[in-house]
Write a protein that holds these residues in place. Structure first.
Motif, PDB file in Angstrom:
ATOM      1  N   GLN A 107       0.818  -1.208   0.000  1.00  0.00           N
ATOM      2  CA  GLN A 107       0.000   0.000   0.000  1.00  0.00           C
ATOM      3  C   GLN A 107       0.857   1.265   0.000  1.00  0.00           C
ATOM      4  N   VAL A 108       2.038   1.181   0.610  1.00  0.00           N
ATOM      5  CA  VAL A 108       2.912   2.354   0.645  1.00  0.00           C
ATOM      6  C   VAL A 108       3.299   2.766  -0.780  1.00  0.00           C
ATOM      7  N   GLY A 109       3.636   1.793  -1.613  1.00  0.00           N
ATOM      8  CA  GLY A 109       3.972   2.095  -2.998  1.00  0.00           C
ATOM      9  C   GLY A 109       2.819   2.735  -3.730  1.00  0.00           C
ATOM     10  N   LYS A 110       1.606   2.224  -3.500  1.00  0.00           N
ATOM     11  CA  LYS A 110       0.425   2.801  -4.140  1.00  0.00           C
ATOM     12  C   LYS A 110       0.165   4.223  -3.644  1.00  0.00           C
ATOM     13  N   ASP A 111       0.363   4.427  -2.335  1.00  0.00           N
ATOM     14  CA  ASP A 111       0.160   5.770  -1.770  1.00  0.00           C
ATOM     15  C   ASP A 111       1.147   6.773  -2.357  1.00  0.00           C
ATOM     16  N   VAL A 112       2.387   6.342  -2.530  1.00  0.00           N
ATOM     17  CA  VAL A 112       3.394   7.238  -3.103  1.00  0.00           C
ATOM     18  C   VAL A 112       3.051   7.561  -4.555  1.00  0.00           C
ATOM     19  N   ALA A 113       2.602   6.563  -5.301  1.00  0.00           N
ATOM     20  CA  ALA A 113       2.217   6.802  -6.694  1.00  0.00           C
ATOM     21  C   ALA A 113       1.066   7.802  -6.779  1.00  0.00           C
ATOM     22  N   MET A 114       0.074   7.663  -5.903  1.00  0.00           N
ATOM     23  CA  MET A 114      -1.053   8.609  -5.874  1.00  0.00           C
ATOM     24  C   MET A 114      -0.572  10.007  -5.490  1.00  0.00           C
ATOM     25  N   HIS A 115       0.331  10.073  -4.526  1.00  0.00           N
ATOM     26  CA  HIS A 115       0.877  11.364  -4.102  1.00  0.00           C
ATOM     27  C   HIS A 115       1.588  12.054  -5.274  1.00  0.00           C
ATOM     28  N   ILE A 116       2.388  11.302  -6.022  1.00  0.00           N
ATOM     29  CA  ILE A 116       3.119  11.875  -7.157  1.00  0.00           C
ATOM     30  C   ILE A 116       2.150  12.432  -8.194  1.00  0.00           C
ATOM     31  N   ALA A 117       1.072  11.695  -8.454  1.00  0.00           N
ATOM     32  CA  ALA A 117       0.076  12.178  -9.422  1.00  0.00           C
ATOM     33  C   ALA A 117      -0.552  13.484  -8.962  1.00  0.00           C
ATOM     34  N   ALA A 118      -0.727  13.622  -7.641  1.00  0.00           N
ATOM     35  CA  ALA A 118      -1.360  14.829  -7.103  1.00  0.00           C
ATOM     36  C   ALA A 118      -0.401  16.015  -7.023  1.00  0.00           C
ATOM     37  N   MET A 119       0.835  15.763  -6.591  1.00  0.00           N
ATOM     38  CA  MET A 119       1.765  16.852  -6.283  1.00  0.00           C
ATOM     39  C   MET A 119       2.822  17.087  -7.364  1.00  0.00           C
ATOM     40  N   LYS A 120       2.953  16.158  -8.299  1.00  0.00           N
ATOM     41  CA  LYS A 120       3.804  16.315  -9.483  1.00  0.00           C
ATOM     42  C   LYS A 120       5.246  16.758  -9.180  1.00  0.00           C
ATOM     43  N   PRO A 121       5.980  16.013  -8.350  1.00  0.00           N
ATOM     44  CA  PRO A 121       7.399  16.336  -8.149  1.00  0.00           C
ATOM     45  C   PRO A 121       8.186  16.110  -9.432  1.00  0.00           C
ATOM     46  N   VAL A 122       9.296  16.841  -9.570  1.00  0.00           N
ATOM     47  CA  VAL A 122      10.118  16.681 -10.776  1.00  0.00           C
ATOM     48  C   VAL A 122      11.291  15.744 -10.547  1.00  0.00           C
TER      49      VAL A 122
END
Length: 303
Positions: free
Chosen positions: A171-186
């Motif tokens: 779930q941690v990996g999925k949470d990080v993927a969702m976070h990246i989609a929301a916050m768009k780090p470079v």
């Protein structure tokens, strides 16, 4: 000096959402240099222009496919959002992602040459163009092969993320993927932020400080010392690095924690990630909008 055309004003306005006349002034000041004009608007209008400049203009989908420790992210573009929702078009994108995983093509040309249902992927694409009557293309892909784990997230079909991580909790990996989609780090860390982005941010911060200093002088206020200005400039750069590097961002599911703190708590390490946003960096034709801007410019001159 380069002539400032209505099309140029329309293009800058579409990128930034800035007022039409502000776009024209910025282009005039920048002598027609579009990138420089965007920076000028950022200085004058603050964050509004920089956020709006990331608006997406092209259509299509992002597709993912993961099998074991191998995964792929693919962007396939179409002319209209209507076609991007077509089942055959979606199947093309999903098949492309699967082929990337299974065959590890060197580039898009090699991907298009791979077999699919007795044809090449490119022949399937061409047949679909003939059937639907709209152009479509496979723009880019990223392939992951890891000894760790892969997690993916699709926000609708326009934003796609794959994360390469190590840890017991899926779930941690999925949470990080969702976070990246929301916050768009470079980038993963601040050290990995591209130097050209840092220099651009430093340039904008410097121009903003100079403009503020000029306003203060006009109002008779004392000038800030070079040391204070240097600290202010560095503070702006550090704030930018914190905002755009994944590990430093506040976790969207708990803004009291940074991503780095959350990962440490969960005994998880993120090794890499890729995010695609449909149409990022692609521009649509702006002919009609340019005509609209030209009409407004003509009207403003007559006023």
């Amino acid at each position: 000096m380069a002539a400032i055309t209505a099309a140029m004003v329309g293009e800058l306005r579409a990128k930034t959402d800035a007022p039409m006349m502000e776009c024209k002034k910025a282009l005039t000041e920048a002598e027609g240099d579009m990138a420089r004009a965007e920076e000028i608007l950022r200085v004058k209008l603050g964050g509004k222009a920089s956020k709006a400049s990331a608006r997406i203009t092209a259509e299509g989908v992002v597709a993912t496919f993961i099998a074991g420790g191998v995964g792929a992210l693919v962007e396939v573009n179409s002319e209209t959002d209507f076609v991007a929702k077509n089942d055959d078009f979606l199947a093309l994108a999903n098949n492309a992602a699967r082929l990337v995983v299974e065959h590890n093509p060197a580039d898009v040309a090699a991907l298009l040459a791979l077999p699919l249902d007795g044809k090449t992927l490119d022949e399937v694409r061409a047949a679909l163009i003939g059937k639907i009557g709209e152009n479509m293309s496979i723009r880019r892909f990223q392939r992951f092969e890891t000894t760790g784990k892969l997690a993916s997230y699709l926000h609708g079909s326009r934003i796609g993320v794959i994360v390469d991580f190590e840890g017991a909790d899926e779930q941690v990996g999925k949470d990080v993927a969702m976070h990246i989609a929301a916050m768009k780090p470079v980038s993963l860390s601040s050290e990995q932020v591209p130097a050209e982005l840092i220099e651009k941010e430093r340039s904008v911060a410097k121009l903003k400080a100079e403009e503020d200093a000029a306003k203060a002088a006009a109002e008779g206020k004392p000038a800030q010392s070079p040391e204070i200005l240097a600290k202010r400039l560095e503070g702006s750069v550090q704030k930018f690095l914190k905002e755009v590097s994944l590990l430093n961002q506040a976790f969207v599911k708990n803004d009291k924690q940074s991503i780095e703190q959350m990962l440490k708590e969960k005994a998880t390490t993120v090794k890499a990630f890729t995010m695609y946003v449909v149409g990022e960096g692609i521009e649509k034709k702006v002919d009609d909008f340019a005509a609209e801007v030209a009409a407004q410019m003509a009207a403003s001159k007559g006023a």
